[in-house]
Write a protein that holds these residues in place. Structure first.
Motif, short mmCIF file in Angstrom:
data_model
loop_
_atom_site.label_atom_id
_atom_site.label_comp_id
_atom_site.label_asym_id
_atom_site.label_seq_id
_atom_site.Cartn_x
_atom_site.Cartn_y
_atom_site.Cartn_z
N UNK A 38 0.80 -1.22 0.00
CA UNK A 38 0.00 0.00 0.00
C UNK A 38 0.83 1.27 0.00
N UNK A 39 1.94 1.29 0.76
CA UNK A 39 2.74 2.50 0.87
C UNK A 39 3.87 2.56 -0.16
N UNK A 40 4.53 1.44 -0.40
CA UNK A 40 5.68 1.44 -1.31
C UNK A 40 5.35 0.93 -2.71
N UNK A 41 4.10 0.52 -2.90
CA UNK A 41 3.65 0.03 -4.22
C UNK A 41 4.52 -1.10 -4.74
N UNK A 42 4.89 -2.02 -3.83
CA UNK A 42 5.74 -3.14 -4.21
C UNK A 42 4.95 -4.18 -5.01
N UNK A 43 5.67 -4.94 -5.78
CA UNK A 43 5.11 -6.08 -6.50
C UNK A 43 5.09 -7.23 -5.49
N UNK A 44 4.01 -7.32 -4.72
CA UNK A 44 3.95 -8.24 -3.58
C UNK A 44 2.93 -9.34 -3.82
N UNK A 45 3.38 -10.57 -3.62
CA UNK A 45 2.50 -11.73 -3.66
C UNK A 45 2.28 -12.19 -2.22
N UNK A 46 1.02 -12.18 -1.78
CA UNK A 46 0.70 -12.61 -0.42
C UNK A 46 0.05 -13.99 -0.48
N UNK A 47 0.62 -14.92 0.29
CA UNK A 47 0.10 -16.29 0.31
C UNK A 47 -0.35 -16.62 1.72
N UNK A 48 -1.65 -16.81 1.90
CA UNK A 48 -2.17 -17.22 3.20
C UNK A 48 -2.22 -18.75 3.22
N UNK A 49 -1.20 -19.34 3.83
CA UNK A 49 -1.09 -20.81 3.89
C UNK A 49 -1.40 -21.33 5.29
N UNK A 50 -2.17 -20.57 6.05
CA UNK A 50 -2.45 -20.93 7.44
C UNK A 50 -3.00 -22.34 7.58
N UNK A 51 -4.05 -22.64 6.84
CA UNK A 51 -4.68 -23.96 6.96
C UNK A 51 -3.71 -25.07 6.57
N UNK A 52 -2.94 -24.83 5.55
CA UNK A 52 -1.98 -25.82 5.06
C UNK A 52 -0.97 -26.18 6.16
N UNK A 53 -0.43 -25.18 6.83
CA UNK A 53 0.56 -25.43 7.88
C UNK A 53 -0.08 -26.05 9.11
N UNK A 54 -1.19 -25.49 9.56
CA UNK A 54 -1.80 -25.98 10.80
C UNK A 54 -2.34 -27.39 10.64
N UNK A 55 -2.81 -27.74 9.45
CA UNK A 55 -3.27 -29.11 9.22
C UNK A 55 -2.10 -30.09 9.32
N UNK A 56 -0.95 -29.71 8.78
CA UNK A 56 0.23 -30.57 8.84
C UNK A 56 0.75 -30.72 10.27
N UNK A 57 0.57 -29.68 11.08
CA UNK A 57 1.08 -29.67 12.45
C UNK A 57 0.13 -30.30 13.46
N UNK A 58 -1.08 -30.61 13.04
CA UNK A 58 -2.08 -31.16 13.96
C UNK A 58 -1.56 -32.45 14.60
N UNK A 59 -1.55 -32.48 15.93
CA UNK A 59 -1.14 -33.67 16.67
C UNK A 59 0.36 -33.85 16.82
#
Length: 326
Positions: free
Chosen positions: A88-109
């Protein structure tokens, strides 16, 4: 230049003037090295990668492609800050990846600390690899390597993914702060206009809150940990302790304790406050926090964080205890 030797005539970057001179020099060198080609950067939001991102944006603008992977183990507001500052401020070419479910599913247990670390580190590389392969025309990989990394690990900073990327991804490295110490990187970051909260960010483990949510990670306990940590950071800031204490954070173990809430028995988690002062992280002492500050933090955590019935302060120095719990 021998990467294992810091040039004897290189001035310590400790003033705005020296930082601006360094920035101008690196902008010129990066432009010469990169030309019209694209550069890829894993932008964690930490001090080193953030300063590199800001420096490269100044040098090559949209030729830099930043990838921020949210593994769901960030502190409260950190991914949002990356988006706000860089996109928003620097106008970067930014790719945001929300991988929360992917990580937490792997970490379950999974409750063994080293296995948790390997899962988080390995999956991060996979996600970054997947995003990198979607892009075309990438010739360079930027790294937040700093001088201590070169001394300690022969120039490969694995948590910036170079050590784990597939060999067929033959990128040339761009490492503009590789001859700076951490305090110098912070000075450069301030000169580049990065927020103080980002430039002065505390050391944060690669697995993030994954090693502070002890044992097998659950989403509700992780949420409690994130909120308690945010309260601690806010109150330390108000009390002027953020600049005086080297590192401070909360821990939530995977057991419950008996308490009383609204006249009824509660069976909830404890929150442990950890604060240390150190010079080299090899040894650490525990600071004496004003009682009134601890009382305020305790009251807020018990009132505002669901599922918590106790707050404790860890008095253990290093050695015998380590700084992190896992």
């Amino acid at each position: 230049m021998n990467n294992n030797i810091r040039p004897a005539d290189m001035k310590r970057i400790n003033t705005q003037e020296l930082a601006e001179a360094f920035i101008a020099q690196q902008v010129s060198q990066v432009r010469e090295q990169v030309g019209e080609k694209k550069v890829l950067l894993a932008l964690s939001g930490g001090v080193d990668s953030s300063v590199v991102a800001a420096l490269l944006i100044k040098a090559i603008g949209k030729q830099l492609v930043c990838v921020h992977v949210n593994h769901g183990l960030m502190r409260k507001g950190e991914s949002e800050q990356v988006i706000e500052v860089f996109q928003n401020q620097m106008d970067a070419n930014l790719i945001y990846v929300d991988a929360t479910d992917r990580f937490l599913d792997l970490l379950a247990g999974v409750d063994e600390p080293e296995r948790k670390r390997k899962i988080i580190g390995g999956e991060f590389i996979k996600v970054f690899d997947e995003e990198a392969r979607k892009l075309e025309g990438i010739s360079f990989l930027a790294q937040g390597t700093i001088y201590p990394d070169i001394l300690e690990s022969d120039g490969v900073k694995a948590h910036h993914n170079v050590g784990g990327l597939p060999e067929d991804m033959d990128f040339e490295l761009v490492e503009p702060v590789k001859l700076l110490f951490k305090d110098e990187v912070r000075v450069v970051g301030r000169a580049l206009g990065l927020p103080v909260s980002m430039v002065e960010r505390q050391p944060f483990p690669g697995p993030g809150l994954g090693v502070r949510c002890l044992g097998a990670i659950t989403r509700d306990r992780l949420a409690a940990l994130r909120e308690a940590d945010a309260i601690l950071r806010e109150e330390f800031g108000k009390a002027g302790l953020a600049e005086k204490v080297w590192q401070f954070f909360t821990v939530v173990p995977d057991f419950r304790s008996t308490g009383v809430r609204d006249g009824k028995r509660a069976f909830d988690w404890p929150v442990i406050i950890r604060a240390v002062n150190t010079v080299d992280a090899m040894t650490a002492t525990v600071p004496e926090i004003p009682w009134a500050v601890l009382q305020t933090i305790t009251g807020r955590i018990l009132a505002e964080v669901p599922g918590v019935c106790r707050v404790l302060y860890d008095l253990t120095p290093k050695p015998v205890g380590t700084i992190e719990w896992e």
